[in-house]
Structure formats: C-alpha cells, structure tokens
Design a protein around this motif. Structure first.
Motif, PDB file in Angstrom:
ATOM      1  N   VAL A  49       0.764  -1.232   0.100  1.00 28.95           N
ATOM      2  CA  VAL A  49      -0.030  -0.059  -0.011  1.00 28.95           C
ATOM      3  C   VAL A  49       0.709   1.073  -0.151  1.00 28.95           C
ATOM      4  O   VAL A  49       0.581   2.290  -0.820  1.00 28.95           O
ATOM      5  CB  VAL A  49      -1.026   0.064   1.303  1.00 28.95           C
ATOM      6  N   ILE A  63       2.477   1.840  -3.607  1.00 31.17           N
ATOM      7  CA  ILE A  63       1.531   2.649  -4.478  1.00 31.17           C
ATOM      8  C   ILE A  63       1.332   3.923  -4.014  1.00 31.17           C
ATOM      9  O   ILE A  63       1.135   4.671  -5.068  1.00 31.17           O
ATOM     10  CB  ILE A  63       0.223   1.803  -4.501  1.00 31.17           C
ATOM     11  N   ALA A  64       1.165   4.152  -2.770  1.00 34.55           N
ATOM     12  CA  ALA A  64       0.887   5.654  -2.285  1.00 34.55           C
ATOM     13  C   ALA A  64       2.017   6.565  -2.589  1.00 34.55           C
ATOM     14  O   ALA A  64       1.697   7.588  -3.001  1.00 34.55           O
ATOM     15  CB  ALA A  64       0.451   5.676  -0.602  1.00 34.55           C
ATOM     16  N   ALA A 124       0.757  -2.716  -7.802  1.00 37.72           N
ATOM     17  CA  ALA A 124      -0.620  -3.033  -8.065  1.00 37.72           C
ATOM     18  C   ALA A 124      -0.867  -4.367  -8.681  1.00 37.72           C
ATOM     19  O   ALA A 124      -1.738  -4.944  -8.610  1.00 37.72           O
ATOM     20  CB  ALA A 124      -1.264  -2.094  -9.072  1.00 37.72           C
ATOM     21  N   ALA A 135      -0.912  -6.736  -5.694  1.00 40.51           N
ATOM     22  CA  ALA A 135      -1.825  -6.107  -4.620  1.00 40.51           C
ATOM     23  C   ALA A 135      -2.990  -6.985  -4.742  1.00 40.51           C
ATOM     24  O   ALA A 135      -3.437  -7.152  -3.450  1.00 40.51           O
ATOM     25  CB  ALA A 135      -2.318  -4.705  -4.941  1.00 40.51           C
ATOM     26  N   PHE A 138      -4.433  -8.834  -1.050  1.00 36.96           N
ATOM     27  CA  PHE A 138      -5.868  -8.493  -0.682  1.00 36.96           C
ATOM     28  C   PHE A 138      -6.769  -9.823  -0.307  1.00 36.96           C
ATOM     29  O   PHE A 138      -7.160  -9.967   0.664  1.00 36.96           O
ATOM     30  CB  PHE A 138      -6.496  -7.671  -1.629  1.00 36.96           C
ATOM     31  N   ILE A 179      -3.959  -7.093   3.856  1.00 35.94           N
ATOM     32  CA  ILE A 179      -4.097  -5.873   3.833  1.00 35.94           C
ATOM     33  C   ILE A 179      -4.893  -5.602   5.162  1.00 35.94           C
ATOM     34  O   ILE A 179      -6.576  -5.407   4.961  1.00 35.94           O
ATOM     35  CB  ILE A 179      -4.712  -5.323   2.369  1.00 35.94           C
ATOM     36  N   ASP A 180      -4.437  -4.991   6.263  1.00 40.62           N
ATOM     37  CA  ASP A 180      -5.342  -4.876   7.302  1.00 40.62           C
ATOM     38  C   ASP A 180      -5.416  -3.366   7.540  1.00 40.62           C
ATOM     39  O   ASP A 180      -4.917  -2.516   7.498  1.00 40.62           O
ATOM     40  CB  ASP A 180      -4.255  -5.142   8.681  1.00 40.62           C
ATOM     41  N   ILE A 214      -3.754  -0.731   9.633  1.00 37.50           N
ATOM     42  CA  ILE A 214      -2.525  -0.307   9.548  1.00 37.50           C
ATOM     43  C   ILE A 214      -2.429   0.301   8.126  1.00 37.50           C
ATOM     44  O   ILE A 214      -1.853   1.255   7.984  1.00 37.50           O
ATOM     45  CB  ILE A 214      -1.554  -1.683   9.349  1.00 37.50           C
ATOM     46  N   ALA A 215      -3.147  -0.045   7.067  1.00 36.97           N
ATOM     47  CA  ALA A 215      -3.312   0.246   5.743  1.00 36.97           C
ATOM     48  C   ALA A 215      -3.664   1.868   5.915  1.00 36.97           C
ATOM     49  O   ALA A 215      -3.096   2.841   5.053  1.00 36.97           O
ATOM     50  CB  ALA A 215      -3.982  -0.294   4.767  1.00 36.97           C
ATOM     51  N   ALA A 216      -4.780   2.326   6.699  1.00 36.43           N
ATOM     52  CA  ALA A 216      -5.043   3.574   6.587  1.00 36.43           C
ATOM     53  C   ALA A 216      -4.318   4.904   6.957  1.00 36.43           C
ATOM     54  O   ALA A 216      -3.665   5.759   6.386  1.00 36.43           O
ATOM     55  CB  ALA A 216      -6.337   3.725   7.592  1.00 36.43           C
ATOM     56  N   ALA A 233      -1.225   4.662   4.257  1.00 33.26           N
ATOM     57  CA  ALA A 233      -1.665   5.331   3.065  1.00 33.26           C
ATOM     58  C   ALA A 233      -1.599   6.909   3.283  1.00 33.26           C
ATOM     59  O   ALA A 233      -1.005   7.798   2.375  1.00 33.26           O
ATOM     60  CB  ALA A 233      -2.812   4.935   2.538  1.00 33.26           C
ATOM     61  N   ILE A 234      -2.387   7.301   4.236  1.00 35.67           N
ATOM     62  CA  ILE A 234      -2.402   8.998   4.342  1.00 35.67           C
ATOM     63  C   ILE A 234      -1.205   9.431   4.544  1.00 35.67           C
ATOM     64  O   ILE A 234      -0.747  10.369   3.965  1.00 35.67           O
ATOM     65  CB  ILE A 234      -3.552   9.325   5.538  1.00 35.67           C
ATOM     66  N   LEU A 281       1.157   9.442   1.563  1.00 37.14           N
ATOM     67  CA  LEU A 281       0.856  10.322   0.577  1.00 37.14           C
ATOM     68  C   LEU A 281       1.027  11.844   0.677  1.00 37.14           C
ATOM     69  O   LEU A 281       1.529  12.583  -0.049  1.00 37.14           O
ATOM     70  CB  LEU A 281      -0.847  10.258   0.389  1.00 37.14           C
TER      71      LEU A 281
END
Lengths: 180, 279
Positions: free
Chosen positions: B53, B56-57, B214, B217, B221, B226-227, B230-232, B235-236, B239
C-alpha cells in the motif's frame, strides 16, 4: 566564443545535429543508413510542434488521473477512520483500554474478499470503507496505464500504444488470477 | 498503546517514509516494513501488505508532480513496465518453487553489486548526447528535463534498453517473490545500464513502482494481508510525505540523491544477505 552555441534549455530539434562535420565529402545519398539505427521517420518542424503539444497533453492527463485517484482515496480512507473510531469508542483513549495488538494480529477479522467487503460497506463499518479507499488507491496506477493507451493512440504512436496495452492486459490479468 | 496512538504515530512515521521513498524512487516500503515489524511487533505478512500500500501511495502521490514537471521519462517508464509487470506476474507463481533463503542471498548479492555500480557512477554528471540503441530510437525513449538545482534544461539519450528490460523483469520478479520494493533494482537499471540522469531514474522508478505493486496487490488482498487499521495511517501519511518529497527532488543536487540512494541500498542488501546466510 565565436562559434554559435545552442542556448541551454532548448531541446535539440534533430538528432543529426550531433554529427561532426567531416572534411571528406559526404557519401552519395544512396541507401546510406542513418547513424540513428531504428529511428522512425523524421518529423518536420510543424509536425514536431504539434507532437510536442500532444505529448504535453498526455503528461497533464496522466498527472491529473494520479492526482484525482490520490485525493479520492485519501478522503475515503479518512472517512473510514473517522467512522471506525466513532463506532468503537474503546479505541479512542490515549492510555489504557484496548491494545492495538488485537487489531493488528494475523487473526484479526477484516474484509479480504469482494463479497465480505460489500457486506462490510453496506453495514457502514469503518474497516470496509478504509478497504474501499485502499482499493481505489491500488486501482489508480491501473487507470493511469489505461489512460496511457488512449494518450498514445491520440499521439498516433501505435508501437507505444501497443506496449502500454499489453501492460494493461497483464495488470488486469493479474487481478483475475489473484481471485482464482 | 491504544489504537488511536497506533494510528497517529504510524501516520507520522509514514510521512517520513513517503518523503524518503519519493526522493530516491524506492517507495515507502523500505521504512514501513522494519518499522512495523521491529517497532510495533506486527506480523511480517501484514507488514508486507502495508508495504505494498505504501509503495503505491508513494508512487501515485509523487508521480502526479514528477510527470507534470517532466522529471519522469514517461515513455521509458511505460515501455519498461512491460518487463516489470510480466516479472511480477511470473514471480507470484514461482514463490513456492524457490527456497526463500537462496533468493535472499542471491538478491542480496545483486543489490550489493548494484549499490557499488551506482556509487561508481557518481562522477558521471553529464548525460549522453548520442545513442545507437535500436529500441530506444524506435520507441523514442530519449528525453529532457528542467533541473531547478542546476537551473537549466538537461537533454539526455537512452542506451542499453535490452539489459534494462532484463533487469526490470528481475525487479518485478523480486518484488513479487520477496515483497521488497522493486525500486531497489529499477533505479540502478536506469542509472547504470540505461544511462538516464539520476533524478530522472528516481522519478521514473517512482512512476513505475506503483504499477508493479498494483500487479501483486490483488493477491495480497485476497490472502488477507491488507489490514485496514494499518493500511489507513500508512496510506494517508505516505501520500502526504510523497507530496513533500516530490517538491524536494528538483532542488536537491543529483549527487546527494545518488549518495542517499546508495546508503539505503547498502542497508537493504545487508539485510537481505543476513536473511540469506544467517537466518
């Protein structure tokens, strides 16, 4: 400095400019191969200008796709986080309470199939919304490749369009293979 | 540590990962995996899912700026993706065939050599002005970019497309097999084999790693790696960091980028050699 110098910052219009003038008379214009092996037809200055504008449009389009994908996914992921913390007030205290280990262990339940994801989002769970946002993030490069195919077709660059199309097929194929 | 502490602290670390990852074209995974496993004691499988993740971010976040500023060589990137995606796809099916220990040892050595090759090129500041590479000429992979640090437009020619493609295939393979960011091989492939300027190599690697990641990915998934919690934050945070990093690349000297890259690559290769020889 007496010799004419190309102002820095101007792209070289033609690749032939790198050939040094030689004292020997140039060979007769027979089927002499250009030193730039493999190069396609030379463009006239007007064609080159049009090409330049099209390439610029491609860059702007691809940049835009990436930007939109990133912004949309960040917004959705943020909403998901807010919803998750709103539903689980036990997660909010800064000390004590639940440990994050319960949520990050290999046995933690979270959606990892498309049906489970659908149910989770329908139930308004924060986790499902986050996964949706992550999905959009993952799909952004794929959409970028698809836009690339269209952009190269617009540039009438068939070889590059073909290359990009094959990349797209492999990418989409990988998603389907992952399911099976 | 409660979930809110976890999310906030991980998001802040991810910002740093995004800055570094976008500068040297490796993606945020280089930082994210060790942080998650060593600092937060998260299971390695979930850490690798988060790494994908983050890669990709970093890629999408930074490439949006790099492409618009023409730092990325769009054509070379898209051309080479042919090799990375097929490499990633074949890697996903070879995972069970080859012993991981051998893979770590082998790629540890490959990366050790790559870091040496990248370091050796530190004095070659001027790009090529001619190319006899048939593929590069046919697909017109040459380019130019404006370097804000040197305040001039830099035109460059591309050579070595075939070894470049081979290395890119390997890069895709290794990212699918070992879950490491494939940028570690992409940057040396473009810098040493294809003679792209260092900043262009970094920006183009950045552009490409998102597509490679990707491609695998979907598998991560479905396997449940992809938990979301953790991912949130990853990713933020990444980015945000990548957006800053993308502003930085132009202003920093090429030499600095190269040296930072070499240091990170040496660390990664040592880590892999350790996993291969002394697990």
């Amino acid at each position: 400095m007496t010799d004419m110098q190309e102002p820095a910052g101007r792209p070289q219009p033609l690749l032939h400019g790198t050939q040094a003038p030689s004292p020997v008379p140039p060979p007769a214009p027979t089927t002499e191969q250009s030193p730039l092996s493999g190069r396609r037809r030379q463009l006239s200055p007007e064609e080159a200008a049009i090409m330049e504008a099209k390439i610029r449009r491609t860059e702007v389009a691809i940049s835009l796709v990436l930007r939109i994908g990133v912004i949309v996914s960040v917004l959705i992921i943020t909403v998901g986080l807010v919803v998750m913390f709103a539903h689980h007030s036990a997660y909010l205290p800064i000390t004590g309470g639940t440990s994050y280990h319960n949520l990050t262990s290999p046995t933690t339940p979270f959606p990892h199939s498309f049906t489970a994801l659908g149910h989770s989002i329908a139930a308004g769970e924060g986790q499902g919304i986050i996964v949706l946002g992550v999905m959009i993030l993952v799909l952004t490069p794929v959409i970028r490749v698809a836009v690339g195919v269209l952009a190269f077709l617009n540039e009438k660059d068939v070889p590059m369009a073909l290359v990009t199309f094959i990349v797209l097929v492999v990418l989409v194929g990988s998603f389907f293979l992952a399911q099976g | 540590m409660t979930p809110i502490d976890f999310v906030v602290s991980l998001a802040l670390i991810s910002v740093a990962a995004g800055v570094l990852g976008s500068l040297i074209g490796l993606g945020g995974g280089v930082v994210i995996v060790p942080v998650l496993t060593l600092l937060y004691h998260v299971d390695i499988r979930l850490a690798i899912g988060a790494s994908i993740v983050s890669v990709i971010a970093t890629s999408s976040g930074a490439a949006a700026a790099y492409v618009r500023e023409r730092m990325t060589n769009l054509r070379a990137g898209m051309f080479l993706e042919l090799a990375t995606t097929t490499g990633a796809l074949s890697g996903a099916y070879l995972t069970t065939l080859l012993p991981t220990r051998f893979l770590f040892a082998f790629f540890g050595l490959v990366l050790a050599y790559s870091s040496f090759a990248t370091f050796r090129r530190r004095h070659y500041a001027e790009p090529l002005t001619v190319s006899n590479d048939r593929l590069a000429n046919y697909f017109n992979l040459h380019g130019s970019y404006y370097d804000p640090a040197e305040q001039r437009e830099i035109s460059y020619k591309v050579v070595g497309t075939k070894p470049g493609l081979a290395l890119m295939y390997l890069a895709g393979l290794v990212s699918a097999l070992l879950g490491i960011g494939s940028g570690a091989l992409k940057v040396p492939a473009m810098d040493s084999a294809m003679h792209l300027p260092m900043k262009v190599s970094s920006a183009t690697s950045n552009f490409m790693i998102g597509v490679t990641a990707a491609a695998s990915a979907g598998v991560y998934f479905i396997r449940g790696q992809i938990d979301p919690i953790i991912a949130a934050p990853v990713a933020i945070g990444v980015l945000v960091g990548a957006t800053f990093g993308a502003r930085l690349l132009g202003r920093v000297k090429s030499r600095t980028i190269r040296l930072v890259f070499v240091v990170v690559l040496v660390v990664i290769s040592l880590e892999m050699l350790q996993k291969g020889f002394f697990p």
